[in-house]
Structures are given as structure tokens and as C-alpha cells.
Write a protein that holds these residues in place. Structure first.
Motif, PDB file in Angstrom:
ATOM      1  N   GLU A 295       1.142  -1.052  -0.066  1.00  0.00           N
ATOM      2  CA  GLU A 295      -0.190   0.251   0.002  1.00  0.00           C
ATOM      3  C   GLU A 295       0.920   1.272   0.003  1.00  0.00           C
ATOM      4  O   GLU A 295       2.168   1.209  -0.113  1.00  0.00           O
ATOM      5  N   CYS A 296       0.516   2.753  -0.112  1.00  0.00           N
ATOM      6  CA  CYS A 296       0.660   3.874   0.195  1.00  0.00           C
ATOM      7  C   CYS A 296       0.350   4.812   0.431  1.00  0.00           C
ATOM      8  O   CYS A 296      -1.452   4.028   0.767  1.00  0.00           O
ATOM      9  N   SER A 297       0.557   5.980   1.059  1.00  0.00           N
ATOM     10  CA  SER A 297      -1.046   6.904   1.727  1.00  0.00           C
ATOM     11  C   SER A 297       0.038   8.497   1.592  1.00  0.00           C
ATOM     12  O   SER A 297       0.889   8.429   1.407  1.00  0.00           O
ATOM     13  N   LEU A 298      -1.735   8.591   1.958  1.00  0.00           N
ATOM     14  CA  LEU A 298      -1.279  10.629   2.434  1.00  0.00           C
ATOM     15  C   LEU A 298      -1.694  10.789   3.706  1.00  0.00           C
ATOM     16  O   LEU A 298      -2.608  10.334   3.894  1.00  0.00           O
ATOM     17  N   MET A 299      -0.515  11.397   4.640  1.00  0.00           N
ATOM     18  CA  MET A 299      -0.549  11.846   5.644  1.00  0.00           C
ATOM     19  C   MET A 299      -0.513  13.388   5.849  1.00  0.00           C
ATOM     20  O   MET A 299       0.762  13.626   4.925  1.00  0.00           O
ATOM     21  N   TYR A 300      -1.170  14.052   6.855  1.00  0.00           N
ATOM     22  CA  TYR A 300       0.020  14.958   7.703  1.00  0.00           C
ATOM     23  C   TYR A 300       0.352  14.658   8.804  1.00  0.00           C
ATOM     24  O   TYR A 300      -0.710  13.412   9.881  1.00  0.00           O
ATOM     25  N   THR A 301       1.023  14.967   9.221  1.00  0.00           N
ATOM     26  CA  THR A 301       1.993  14.752  10.319  1.00  0.00           C
ATOM     27  C   THR A 301       2.126  15.564  11.306  1.00  0.00           C
ATOM     28  O   THR A 301       3.132  16.824  10.395  1.00  0.00           O
ATOM     29  N   LYS A 302       1.904  15.968  12.170  1.00  0.00           N
ATOM     30  CA  LYS A 302       2.592  16.904  13.670  1.00  0.00           C
ATOM     31  C   LYS A 302       3.366  16.501  14.669  1.00  0.00           C
ATOM     32  O   LYS A 302       2.170  15.491  15.063  1.00  0.00           O
ATOM     33  N   THR A 303       4.518  16.653  15.270  1.00  0.00           N
ATOM     34  CA  THR A 303       5.239  16.768  16.257  1.00  0.00           C
ATOM     35  C   THR A 303       5.415  17.920  16.887  1.00  0.00           C
ATOM     36  O   THR A 303       5.898  19.204  16.039  1.00  0.00           O
ATOM     37  N   TRP A 304       5.511  17.051  18.331  1.00  0.00           N
ATOM     38  CA  TRP A 304       6.414  18.011  19.545  1.00  0.00           C
ATOM     39  C   TRP A 304       7.566  17.495  19.633  1.00  0.00           C
ATOM     40  O   TRP A 304       7.334  16.272  20.375  1.00  0.00           O
ATOM     41  N   GLN A 305       8.400  18.325  19.653  1.00  0.00           N
ATOM     42  CA  GLN A 305       9.515  18.058  20.620  1.00  0.00           C
ATOM     43  C   GLN A 305       9.829  18.551  21.801  1.00  0.00           C
ATOM     44  O   GLN A 305       9.828  20.113  21.771  1.00  0.00           O
ATOM     45  N   SER A 306      10.729  18.205  23.085  1.00  0.00           N
ATOM     46  CA  SER A 306      10.079  18.808  24.028  1.00  0.00           C
ATOM     47  C   SER A 306      11.714  19.516  24.946  1.00  0.00           C
ATOM     48  O   SER A 306      12.694  19.070  23.746  1.00  0.00           O
ATOM     49  N   GLN A 307      11.843  20.084  25.268  1.00  0.00           N
ATOM     50  CA  GLN A 307      13.128  19.930  25.242  1.00  0.00           C
ATOM     51  C   GLN A 307      15.099  19.481  26.298  1.00  0.00           C
ATOM     52  O   GLN A 307      14.063  17.913  26.774  1.00  0.00           O
ATOM     53  N   SER A 308      16.019  19.548  25.052  1.00  0.00           N
ATOM     54  CA  SER A 308      17.153  18.526  25.628  1.00  0.00           C
ATOM     55  C   SER A 308      17.786  19.137  26.678  1.00  0.00           C
ATOM     56  O   SER A 308      17.980  20.724  26.535  1.00  0.00           O
ATOM     57  N   TYR A 309      18.009  18.531  27.318  1.00  0.00           N
ATOM     58  CA  TYR A 309      19.541  18.675  28.050  1.00  0.00           C
ATOM     59  C   TYR A 309      20.201  17.544  28.576  1.00  0.00           C
ATOM     60  O   TYR A 309      20.484  16.766  28.345  1.00  0.00           O
ATOM     61  N   SER A 310      21.291  18.419  29.500  1.00  0.00           N
ATOM     62  CA  SER A 310      22.309  17.234  30.041  1.00  0.00           C
ATOM     63  C   SER A 310      22.851  17.922  31.939  1.00  0.00           C
ATOM     64  O   SER A 310      22.734  19.080  32.248  1.00  0.00           O
ATOM     65  N   THR A 311      22.839  17.048  31.964  1.00  0.00           N
ATOM     66  CA  THR A 311      23.065  16.844  33.295  1.00  0.00           C
ATOM     67  C   THR A 311      24.871  16.729  33.617  1.00  0.00           C
ATOM     68  O   THR A 311      25.325  15.928  33.505  1.00  0.00           O
ATOM     69  N   PHE A 312      25.359  17.357  34.282  1.00  0.00           N
ATOM     70  CA  PHE A 312      27.136  17.514  34.744  1.00  0.00           C
ATOM     71  C   PHE A 312      26.861  17.790  36.299  1.00  0.00           C
ATOM     72  O   PHE A 312      26.690  18.405  36.732  1.00  0.00           O
ATOM     73  N   GLU A 313      28.119  16.352  36.243  1.00  0.00           N
ATOM     74  CA  GLU A 313      28.450  16.830  37.442  1.00  0.00           C
ATOM     75  C   GLU A 313      30.212  17.268  37.761  1.00  0.00           C
ATOM     76  O   GLU A 313      30.666  17.289  36.466  1.00  0.00           O
TER      77      GLU A 313
END
Length: 275
Positions: free
Chosen positions: A217-235
Motif C-alpha cells: 500500500e501507499c498513503s497520503l498523511m499529515y503529521t504534526k510533532t512536538w519535541q520537548s526541551q533537551s538537556y544535559s546533567t553534569f557533575e
């Protein structure tokens, strides 16, 4: 009602019944090829198996069956020509890498194998579900189908570090496998992604055996995405103690797209088994 009229009506009903039965394609044992109302179906991606068989006949060296990440395909037929379908994808993986490093807290010149371990753990999680309504039409064992579907997807990825040599007043830059110096990461959080999707699909299936078909099969799709904040923790060592610091990496983002896709929901080629 005259007796002759009753006989004619019964004959007509019997003839219609025979014609309806003839519309159901069966094998020589009387088993129907096509799915019927209230049937369930389970599907699997056929591409890895076809590629494996092709390499097998071609004499390809080191031929392996690579199944990769397999989606789960389900259908429930509400009529002979329409079905509710669900596509599930689940991907959870944890990979731990261990490395030896010199033990700086207990240096023994007579023991060259006095080691501790550093560890890096990569953790990935992804889930998606698509729910759709499918209708089919066609002739014989060859069927075309079309429909609409909506879905939701979620994913996240994190990397964690653990160290064999600890910070101390006497050792404020402990050695590690990756040569981090005064500050070293304990977690890299790449954020969470949520998405919704919706659209239509078309495809074709051929029933190679009763209740077993191969299709694409094939498709026609609408997609909406939300990416949250990324972070790093250092010591790091500061003011006679170990402190932890969170550092934002990206503020997150939003994306949307409308596109055709093949393979679509059911991969390049798939097999469906009906019960």
C-alpha cells in the motif's frame, strides 16, 4: 397465494441462494479464499523473508534473516468488504557499554590490572498506534482497498554515564574512559517527541491461499510533532563537594508535513493471515 406462485417464489429464493454462494470464491476443499464478516487478521512484514529467500537462491554469502523492528498489524472485519485495522509499533532498547580504567583511588604498582569500570547506557523508547477503517473491492482473489486512518506516536532517548573513579578533594579531575576533565556528564536527555497523524491509504492484495494474502500500500498523511526541551546533567567538584548542573541543549521544536509514503502503514510487502 396460488400453489404455483409459492413454488416459483421458493425456486427464485433457491436460485438467489446458489448465486450468492457462487460469489464466494472457494478452493477445491470448499474453503473460502476471502475474509468474511467477523474474521480477525494478523499481519507481518514480508520483505525480510522475501529478501532472505532471494539471497538463498542467489547463493549470497552470509545470508541472514534480518527481521529488524517488526510492526504488529491487526484487522477485524465488520462486513465482508470492510474492516477496522490497527497498527502497533513498540520499540524499547537498552544498551550498556563497559570500559576498564585505572583505579586511581587504590594505585598498586605491583598490580597492573587494578581496574575499575566506566559505563555508558543508551536507552530508547518508541511507541505508535494507527487506527483506520478499510474498504475493499475487486474481482476474484485480487482486491483493491482504500481507507482513512489516524494515529499517535511517542519517543524518547537518554544516555547515562557511570564512573569508576569518583571526585574527591585529593582527585578533582578523576580519569575516565572518555577523557572528560573538570566536568563530566551523568545524563544526556534528548527530549520527548509526541506526534499525531492522519490521512488516507490505498493498496492491493492477492489471496495466494485461502485466508492468506500478500499485499502492499501507499498513503497520503499529515503529521504534526512536538519535541520537548533537551538537556544535559553534569557533575563536577566545587567548594569541597560534588555538585550537579543541568544545562539546556535545545528549547524543543514543532514540525508538520504532508507527504505520500511507500512503504506506508504495512511496509513494502506484507502477509495477512485471517481466522
Amino acid at each position: 397465494m396460488h400453489k404455483s406462485t409459492i413454488v416459483a417464489a421458493l425456486a427464485l429464493l433457491f436460485t438467489c441462494s446458489i448465486m450468492a454462494q457462487n460469489n464466494t470464491i472457494q478452493n477445491k476443499h470448499g474453503i473460502a479464499y476471502l475474509p468474511q464478516a467477523y474474521d480477525w487478521a494478523i499481519g507481518a512484514d514480508a520483505s525480510p523473508y522475501l529478501e532472505y529467500l532471494g539471497n538463498l537462491f542467489n547463493g549470497t554469502e552470509n545470508n541472514e534473516l534480518d527481521l529488524g523492528n517488526q510492526n504488529l498489524y491487526f484487522r477485524y472485519y465488520i462486513t465482508n468488504k470492510s474492516a477496522i485495522r490497527i497498527n502497533l509499533s513498540i520499540g524499547n532498547s537498552t544498551n550498556k557499554e563497559f570500559y576498564y580504567i585505572n583505579n586511581e583511588a587504590n594505585i598498586d604498582p605491583l598490580n597492573m590490572y587494578n581496574m575499575v569500570e566506566d559505563m555508558k547506557k543508551t536507552q530508547k523508547n518508541s511507541y505508535s498506534v494507527l487506527i483506520g477503517l478499510q474498504k475493499s473491492r475487486g474481482y476474484g482473489r485480487l482486491k483493491g482497498f482504500y481507507g482513512l486512518q489516524v494515529g499517535y506516536q511517542y519517543s524518547k532517548e537518554s544516555i547515562f554515564y557511570e564512573y569508576g573513579n569518583a571526585f574527591s578533594a585529593a582527585n578533582q579531575t578523576p580519569g575516565n574512559y572518555w577523557d572528560f576533565e573538570t566536568s563530566r556528564p551523568t545524563e544526556i536527555n534528548k527530549g520527548k517527541s509526541n506526534g499525531i497523524t492522519g490521512g488516507g491509504f490505498v493498496g492491493v492484495e492477492f489471496y495466494i491461499l485461502p485466508k492468506i494474502c500478500i499485499g502492499g500500500e501507499c498513503s497520503l498523511m499529515y503529521t504534526k510533532t512536538w519535541q520537548s526541551q533537551s538537556y544535559s546533567t553534569f557533575e563536577q567538584w566545587s567548594n569541597d563537594r560534588v555538585i550537579s548542573v543541568d544545562i539546556p541543549e535545545t528549547p524543543g521544536n514543532k514540525t508538520s508535513n504532508l507527504e505520500t509514503a511507500r512503504p506506508a502503514t504495512y511496509s513494502g510487502l506484507y502477509l495477512m493471515f485471517h481466522f
